[in-house]
Design an enzyme around this catalytic site. Structure first.
Site, PDB file in Angstrom:
ATOM      1  CG  ASN A  46      -2.191  -0.847   0.921  1.00 52.89           C
ATOM      2  OD1 ASN A  46      -2.361  -1.393  -0.164  1.00 52.89           O
ATOM      3  ND2 ASN A  46      -3.056  -0.969   1.914  1.00 52.89           N
ATOM      4  CE1 TYR A  47       1.517   3.808   3.669  1.00 50.94           C
ATOM      5  CE2 TYR A  47       3.364   2.937   4.891  1.00 50.94           C
ATOM      6  CZ  TYR A  47       2.130   3.555   4.865  1.00 50.94           C
ATOM      7  OH  TYR A  47       1.527   3.930   6.048  1.00 50.94           O
ATOM      8  NE  ARG A  48       0.997   0.092  -6.529  1.00 44.24           N
ATOM      9  CZ  ARG A  48       0.397  -1.063  -6.707  1.00 44.24           C
ATOM     10  NH1 ARG A  48       1.112  -2.153  -6.925  1.00 44.24           N
ATOM     11  NH2 ARG A  48      -0.923  -1.155  -6.671  1.00 44.24           N
TER      12      ARG A  48
END
Length: 543
Positions: free
Chosen positions: A481-483
């Site tokens: 989700n922290y691409r």
């Protein structure tokens, strides 16, 4: 969302849908020049879709730009050249089904957007002709207090979910993220964590059913999709496997009164020594207590010169009178006193952690616009399994004095508690026991232009290179989700499993191969793809 509602959302006739899908997929492929016009006509022709014309926006539509821009959360992706040829904002699931079938028929990719917070803009940017399916209008939330459950549609935000729960109960909550404008769809399917993680695990750990539309346009639930797909979309990201439209979640118990605090300590106030101790206790503290650290540069209140401040930010599921003696015993270096603590309800703690002022109405959680406005932004992530020595911390501080670090931060979030109790293969999210804490690095800037962007991106890359010696190895783990496209990208549509493993094992460790097996079964032609989507395993022997 009961069985009646689920049945209502299904395509009205399985036989008719199957015939329609086959006819679309095997008819002649149009030229690329008119593919988007024919895609739109295909949507209009789809059965039971009489209302869809009001939610389809081509680039000539006067509302196109406002619809595209409303959920862009990072100025890096404003005014890019690679914009969708069409945006669809579905009202019902049949609109999603039609979008998937018609996009395949006319050679267009799909990007799915719920809140628009993908750090690399992958939910609304692509290098090939594509359609955005924006779920902003599919955001219904149904809370069942009697059974401690809720159905939440993928276009809802975390703020909308928290608000709706709070309107039904003062002692129920949900373990998800801090930012209220984040969309549920990407957050839950990629893991999702917040201040309740040490007590209750991730958002994905508390999902009990999912509704997803697959590559064939079928609306599936947990029973009909099978165990492997249900496993994959709770931490493996939904965008590789279909379009998730709703989640059923278990709500969790929270006390009527919780305690929060923010305690800032600068380098001159022994921040390094306090962080030294935090690394050795934070993951071992009572699971009802989470203390994370936000590090940034500030002006020293003593000298007026620039310094680094570590802000210790905490939620405790209990009262201050219990918390203070506990920390005086287990973490005396912090120096917590009663004046640092504020007691409030859990929903008020959501506002506190999101940066809202004390006493502000919970109605602000319904606002889908970010509190502090937009900036250009780049982030990275790491996991730490052994404490970073003082020499490592001291080498970190000079980065904050660079010009590019004016709006930069480094955040440490502790693990332990419930996270240690869940197997790394229970879901695709593998970062469980053995991890002391997670790191998020972020840098924001407001200066326009490629030169400024490259300067700030280079800064965070230098920082990331510096910390390599102190974080997880083989692989150097990262949080989906922290691409971060720096860790590896796919070739469009042609990436092999071995090529994708460059980034896949960093996000998913050994779970990546199982994800690829699921992908091979549910989307063997790799329709649902992006720069970091899970590829199918190649059937000719090459992997």
């Amino acid at each position: 969302m009961n069985n009646k509602a689920y049945t209502k959302m299904k395509c009205f006739s399985s036989y008719f849908c199957a015939v329609f899908v086959i006819a679309l997929l095997f008819s002649l492929t149009p030229s690329s020049a008119d593919s988007h016009e024919k895609f739109v006509q295909c949507l209009y022709d789809y059965p039971e879709n009489t209302s869809i014309s009001s939610v389809v926006y081509s680039q000539t539509n006067s509302s196109y730009s406002s619809v595209l821009d409303v959920s862009i959360q990072n100025l890096r992706f404003f005014n890019v050249s690679s914009k969708p040829v069409v945006i669809v904002t579905p009202l019902v699931v049949s609109h999603v089904q039609a979008s998937i079938i018609c996009a395949q028929r006319h050679g267009l990719q799909i990007r799915t957007r719920s809140g628009g917070h993908d750090y690399e803009g992958l939910s609304y940017v692509s290098g090939v002709p594509f359609v955005v399916v924006d779920l902003i209008k599919i955001r219904e939330i149904e809370v069942d207090v009697e059974n401690n459950t809720a159905w939440v549609q993928a276009g809802a935000t975390l703020g909308e979910l928290y608000y709706t729960i709070s309107q039904k109960s003062k002692t129920l909550g949900f373990p998800a993220g801090v930012c209220p404008t984040v969309g549920v769809g990407g957050h839950f399917s990629g893991g999702g964590y917040g201040f309740l993680m040490r007590k209750y695990g991730l958002a994905a750990d508390n999902v009990t059913d999912v509704h997803i539309v697959d590559v064939n346009g079928n609306l599936l639930n947990r029973k009909t999709m099978g165990d492997d797909l249900f496993w994959a979309i709770r931490g493996g990201g939904g965008a590789s496997f279909g379009i998730v439209v709703a989640f059923k979640i278990n709500l969790v118990s929270v006390p009527s009164t919780v305690t929060v605090f923010r305690v800032p300590r600068t380098l001159e106030e022994n921040a390094t020594g306090i962080i030294h101790k935090w690394q050795r206790v934070a993951n071992k503290l009572n699971e009802s207590l989470t203390i994370r650290i936000n590090m940034a540069r500030v002006n020293s209140s003593q000298s007026g010169n620039l310094t680094v401040q570590a802000q210790f930010e905490s939620l405790y599921l209990g009262r201050a009178d219990d918390l203070i003696p506990y920390l005086q015993k287990n973490f005396p270096e912090l120096g917590l006193v009663r004046e640092d603590c504020t007691e409030m309800s859990w929903i008020e703690s959501i506002l506190f952690m999101a940066g809202f002022t004390n006493g502000q109405s919970t109605d602000v959680l319904l606002n889908r616009t970010q509190l502090n406005g937009l900036s250009f932004f780049k982030a990275k992530s790491d996991y730490v399994r052994d404490p970073i020595p003082d020499v490592g911390l001291e080498g970190l501080w000079p980065f904050f004095f660079d010009d590019e670090a004016e709006n930069a931060f480094v955040q440490f979030t502790p693990y332990g508690g419930r996270m240690d109790q869940i197997s790394e293969s229970e879901t695709p999210f593998p970062h469980r026991a053995g991890n002391i804490f997670h790191i998020q690095y972020g840098v924001s800037w407001f200066e326009k232009g490629d030169v400024a962007a490259q300067r700030h991106v280079n800064w965070i890359r230098r920082l990331y290179n510096y910390t390599e010696a102190y974080v997880s190895k083989n692989p150097r783990s990262a949080y989906l989700n922290y691409r971060d496209l720096d860790i590896g990208v796919n070739n469009n549509g042609h990436t092999s499993f071995s090529q994708a493993s460059i980034w896949g094992f960093k996000y998913f460790s050994n779970n990546f191969k199982r994800l690829a097996h699921v992908k091979t079964r549910v989307d063997p032609r790799n329709f649902f793809r992006n720069e970091q989507s899970v590829p199918p395993l190649v059937k000719n022997g090459r992997k």
